[in-house]
Design a protein around this motif. Structure first.
Motif, short mmCIF file in Angstrom:
data_model
loop_
_atom_site.label_atom_id
_atom_site.label_comp_id
_atom_site.label_asym_id
_atom_site.label_seq_id
_atom_site.Cartn_x
_atom_site.Cartn_y
_atom_site.Cartn_z
N LYS A 236 0.82 -1.21 0.00
CA LYS A 236 0.00 0.00 0.00
C LYS A 236 0.85 1.27 0.00
O LYS A 236 0.39 2.33 -0.42
CB LYS A 236 -0.95 0.01 1.20
CG LYS A 236 -2.07 -1.01 1.08
CD LYS A 236 -3.10 -0.84 2.18
CE LYS A 236 -4.25 -1.83 2.01
NZ LYS A 236 -5.28 -1.68 3.07
N CYS B 33 1.16 2.52 -3.50
CA CYS B 33 -0.07 2.90 -4.21
C CYS B 33 -0.40 4.37 -3.97
O CYS B 33 0.03 4.95 -2.96
CB CYS B 33 -1.24 2.04 -3.73
SG CYS B 33 -1.02 0.27 -3.99
N LEU C 210 -5.31 7.34 -1.06
CA LEU C 210 -6.72 7.62 -1.31
C LEU C 210 -7.15 8.92 -0.66
O LEU C 210 -6.80 9.20 0.49
CB LEU C 210 -7.59 6.46 -0.79
CG LEU C 210 -7.37 5.09 -1.43
CD1 LEU C 210 -8.34 4.07 -0.83
CD2 LEU C 210 -7.54 5.16 -2.94
N TYR D 169 -7.55 -1.38 -5.81
CA TYR D 169 -6.78 -0.86 -6.93
C TYR D 169 -7.63 0.05 -7.83
O TYR D 169 -7.11 1.00 -8.42
CB TYR D 169 -6.19 -2.00 -7.75
CG TYR D 169 -5.00 -2.67 -7.11
CD1 TYR D 169 -4.27 -2.05 -6.10
CD2 TYR D 169 -4.58 -3.94 -7.52
CE1 TYR D 169 -3.19 -2.66 -5.51
CE2 TYR D 169 -3.48 -4.57 -6.95
CZ TYR D 169 -2.79 -3.93 -5.93
OH TYR D 169 -1.70 -4.54 -5.36
N CYS E 102 -7.62 3.32 -6.13
CA CYS E 102 -6.30 3.95 -6.27
C CYS E 102 -6.13 4.55 -7.67
O CYS E 102 -5.64 5.68 -7.82
CB CYS E 102 -5.20 2.93 -6.02
SG CYS E 102 -5.01 2.45 -4.29
#
Length: 383
Positions: free
Chosen positions: A195, A198, A201, A314, A317
């Motif tokens: 994470k 990524c 969020l 995902y 993301c």
């Protein structure tokens, strides 16, 4: 979806170099029509293509001051070229005598006395590249170019034309490639390490706070179409799409009919094929079957997510990254020359006249759609 068109070759659309394929491009220097990079670099077109590469080198050397990493890479290439051109025994710190064993099987053809005289006369040319560039403004391409020897200039241009130059630009590894196994390895913080790679969020609104209307079945497939365009573009820019927001948004909107034209799709396969077809139809996007197969693999991994429990992670993301990209693209660049390095410098708009940045009004519409899909993916979507 548009069907494939069969185009007959004639004088107006045939490659003028191989005379055997559809011409998709024209040389920005001589305007000759050609079909591929192979033809562009062909012997019959060598003088023109080498001139283009030389200009690219000059422009590359004139990097913006903030691009320190790129300067370091440029110095690495120059240093490597210089070292490769050294003849054993030419180092002034070494013994000045030349050993025939160092020259190898060609020693019978070498006049040692003449060679030593040549090396002595060229000592200044073989100063370390960093010494020769000391005090030179690295932002002035002409100054740097003048400090190179003729052999270095030729070798540098030739090096840029080989596949070896790609080794200096490591391939980007997308964050969505990770898939957790049954047993998750935890880092010291107790969180899954993937994470951290990524996009972070943002706060995502609840779907019901946006609309009370039940989304149509096509919304899911429209989302897949947009995600395909995003995945293709992220790869196309080697993960540096955020550095070239305006160009990246132009690419995404070009290949996603759901985003640009509000087209609705009835199934996932049609939505994916649409992106493939738009990539092929676009005259400034260079792609092949390998890139499109990779895009299919990418969208499959994005839709599966990192694990069963977070199947839509995902997707969220990707949409968040897309949201941030649109926010960047809303700001008109004050000076287009500020990013004249990397992808946008190597392929400026003058070589792809059909590439146009999206208007701020269009980008705002795209951002609004992305916010809708984010809420939809968080609360409604079930893949």
């Amino acid at each position: 979806m548009a069907s494939a068109k069969i185009i007959e070759l004639d004088e107006t659309n045939t490659c003028k170099i191989c005379d055997n394929a559809l011409a998709k491009y024209s040389c920005p220097k001589c305007n000759i029509l050609y079909c591929s990079l192979t033809c562009y670099q062909a012997e019959t077109h060598l003088e023109c293509s080498e001139h283009f590469y030389k200009e690219s080198v000059l422009e590359d050397l004139g990097l913006d001051k903030i691009n320190i990493d790129a300067k370091a890479k440029m110095m690495e290439i120059l240093q490597r070229t210089h070292e490769n051109n050294r003849i054993p025994g030419s180092d002034p710190e070494e013994d000045g005598d030349i050993d025939l064993d160092d020259i190898g099987p060609f020693s019978q053809f070498v006049d040692i006395e003449d060679l030593e005289e040549d090396l002595d006369s060229d000592d200044d040319n073989f100063l370390d590249i960093t010494e020769r560039l000391a005090g030179v403004n690295l932002d002035d391409a002409e100054q740097v170019w003048e400090k190179l020897t003729e052999d270095e200039k030729q070798d540098f241009v030739a090096f840029l034309k080989t596949e070896d130059v790609a080794k200096l630009i490591p391939s980007w590894e997308p964050w969505w490639l990770f898939r957790e196994k049954n047993v998750t390895e935890l880092n010291d913080n107790g969180e899954s390490d993937f994470k951290s790679k990524c996009p972070n969020l943002n706060n995502i609104k609840d779907f019901l706070s946006i609309t009370n209307k039940t989304p149509a079945a096509c919304v899911k497939y429209n989302l897949i179409n947009i995600l395909c365009a995003y995945a293709f573009t992220a790869r196309y820019f080697n993960g540096e799409h955020s550095d070239f927001a305006h160009e990246a948004v132009a690419c995404i909107s070009t290949v996603s009919l759901a985003l640009k034209k509000g087209h609705n799709f009835e199934d996932s396969e049609t939505s994916i094929k649409s992106v493939e077809q738009e990539c092929i139809n676009c005259d400034w996007i260079l792609t092949d079957s390998e890139n499109l197969d990779l895009m299919r693999d990418d969208i499959s991994k994005i839709l599966k997510g990192p694990n069963v429990q977070e199947k839509n992670f995902y997707i969220l993301c990707a949409l968040t990254d897309l949201q941030n990209l649109f926010k960047q693209a809303q700001q008109k660049p004050n000076n287009l020359k500020q990013n004249e390095f990397g992808f946008s410098k190597q392929f400026p708009n003058e070589f792809f006249p059909h590439v146009q940045h999206e208007s701020v009004e269009n980008v705002k519409k795209y951002l609004k759609k992305t916010e809708y899909f984010l809420s939809y993916a968080k609360d409604i979507l079930d893949i």
